[in-house]
Design an enzyme around this catalytic site. Structure first.
Site, PDB file in Angstrom:
ATOM      1  CE1 TYR A  84      -3.126   3.282   0.396  1.00 41.23           C
ATOM      2  CE2 TYR A  84      -2.056   3.689   2.244  1.00 41.23           C
ATOM      3  CZ  TYR A  84      -2.660   3.970   1.923  1.00 41.23           C
ATOM      4  OH  TYR A  84      -3.437   4.925   1.237  1.00 41.23           O
ATOM      5  CB  SER A 125      -2.647  11.721   5.549  1.00 42.38           C
ATOM      6  OG  SER A 125      -3.964  11.700   4.859  1.00 42.38           O
ATOM      7  CE1 TYR A 155      -6.597  12.514  -0.720  1.00 43.71           C
ATOM      8  CE2 TYR A 155      -6.715  11.820   1.589  1.00 43.71           C
ATOM      9  CZ  TYR A 155      -6.188  12.084   0.266  1.00 43.71           C
ATOM     10  OH  TYR A 155      -5.061  11.213   0.017  1.00 43.71           O
ATOM     11  CE  LYS A 173      -0.417  15.721  -1.038  1.00 45.41           C
ATOM     12  NZ  LYS A 173      -0.356  15.157  -2.181  1.00 45.41           N
ATOM     13  CG  HIS A 214      -2.675  11.295  -4.783  1.00 48.34           C
ATOM     14  ND1 HIS A 214      -3.300  12.684  -4.393  1.00 48.34           N
ATOM     15  CD2 HIS A 214      -1.916  10.684  -3.612  1.00 48.34           C
ATOM     16  CE1 HIS A 214      -4.094  11.880  -3.505  1.00 48.34           C
ATOM     17  NE2 HIS A 214      -3.276  10.629  -3.010  1.00 48.34           N
TER      18      HIS A 214
END
Length: 417
Positions: free
Chosen positions: A61, A143, A165, A288, A312
């Site tokens: 991941y 994050s 997000y 971003k 990303h």
């Protein structure tokens, strides 16, 4: 006889003294470091140690890109397209790696990029990254996909920013902006290159899901990595309980058979939502994921304070333009807006090439997470020290004493590469 030079002084143990200057050609193992870090001489060295430490789903991941990994490879390869042009016989004894970003002085021109699931790889990974960044006086972007409450991360590191997000829903945006403000953050980063989830085939092959599904395969992969099993996972369960996704979308446990995470309709997110954020957010606002200069222009006209040129880390659109290639055009359109960059940076020379092409600052992701995984705070401090030492050394070799001297004239394109 050639001069064998002086012993290299570890940048962590002597972070800001003139004695750290590189006046010889010798370099020896620093025995003051923990044994597991002594032969880690550059950021790339952390990855192999992390691969052996992390269970396969976790490592896959963190390390993977998307589809063919074309963007992931290009992010690194593009740095070889540019050669450095040093000047000689320049007094560089008074050089400095310090820089100013959004009116704040930092000790290096790089920070830690946002990485979701940091606390799946490293024990209290988000806290470790924030704490180590603050100690080194560089920014760390937390994050929104973190397993740690944003309030706790900001308390651990005064240089932490928050990355969100967000869905294209006004109320959800207002709620998050209010929470980030109450949490004490002064910089909010909106990631804009995730309207839908990427096609991460590597996650399927490695049996990685978010949240994780309890399976015999996951149990086996964890059991054959006992250092991670006992030093991270079981330690976390014993001391803190089951981690949950805390900051974006539906709150869900890290491991579950049934719970799902839902973060709202990100494919509806558009410029009016950015303008809404600008009206209600009183701190610095950064976008971003910008690669096109037209988007940089709209961001500037919308009152955004800065953009991070990014694909990303090669984890969204496979084949997307490498940020280093996009950088000059975005910087030309910025006209006073702060321009930063991430994706692919691994060396001090990479940092300086990005500055020469228009970035005012850069962010680095995976190597710092690998460092946190294998050695906690000591690993991250060592990683920051290595990169800062490289920037310092490379400045001397280029014949510059201040970062603004790293201009486009210091580069030549390698057309044959």
């Amino acid at each position: 006889m050639p001069d064998t030079g002086e012993r290299a002084v570890n940048p962590v143990s002597a972070p800001d003294t003139p004695a750290r200057r590189h006046t010889g050609i010798g370099r020896e193992v620093d025995t003051s470091l923990p044994r597991r870090l002594r032969m880690i001489l550059a950021l790339d060295d952390f990855e192999e140690r992390a691969r052996r430490y992390l269970p396969r789903p976790m490592y896959g991941y963190v390390s993977g890109g998307t589809e063919t990994n074309a963007s992931l490879r290009a992010n690194r390869a593009v740095f070889d397209d540019f050669a450095l042009v040093p000047r000689v016989l320049v007094d560089v004894s008074a050089r400095s790696t310090k820089t100013t970003l959004f009116g704040r002085a930092y000790d290096a021109p790089f920070g830690i990029a946002p990485m979701g699931g940091s606390s799946m790889a490293a024990y209290q990974g988000d806290i470790v990254l924030a704490r180590s960044a603050a100690a080194a006086n560089v920014p760390m972007i937390m994050s929104g996909a973190s397993l740690t409450r944003l309030e706790d991360v900001r308390a651990a590191g005064r240089t932490a920013w928050f990355q969100a997000y967000l869905p294209g829903e006004d109320e959800a945006i207002k709620t998050m902006v209010d929470r980030v403000a109450r949490g004490g953050f002064d910089t909010l980063v909106l990631t804009v290159d995730v309207p839908v989830g990427a096609n991460r085939e590597n996650n399927v092959r490695n049996r990685f899901t978010r949240p994780l599904r309890p399976t015999l395969r996951l149990a086996f992969e964890s059991a054959i990595r006992p250092r991670w099993m006992f030093g991270m996972f079981l330690r976390t369960l014993l001391l803190h309980g089951m981690p949950h996704f805390e900051n974006t979308g539906t709150r869900a446990p890290l491991i579950t058979r049934t719970a799902e995470r839902y973060s709202g309709p990100r494919d509806k997110l558009s410029w009016p939502h950015v303008e809404l954020m600008r009206r209600i957010w009183k701190g610095r606002l950064v976008l971003k994921g910008v690669l096109d200069p037209q988007d940089a222009r709209i961001a500037r006209e919308s009152g955004v304070d800065g953009v991070i040129v990014s694909n990303h880390g090669g984890r969204q659109l496979d084949g997307a333009l490498a940020p280093l290639r996009a950088l000059p055009a975005v910087a030309a359109e910025a006209r006073g807006m702060t321009v930063m960059m991430d994706s692919g940076i691994r060396r001090g020379t990479d940092v300086l090439k990005a500055l020469a092409l228009g970035a005012q600052f850069v962010f680095v992701g995976r190597p710092f997470l690998y460092a946190a995984a294998i050695a906690g705070d000591a690993g991250v401090r060592h990683a920051i020290g290595l990169l800062r030492e490289e920037v310092d050394r490379d400045m001397a070799l280029l014949g510059i004493t201040e970062l603004p001297q790293m201009t486009r004239e210091r580069l030549r394109e390698n057309y044959g590469s």
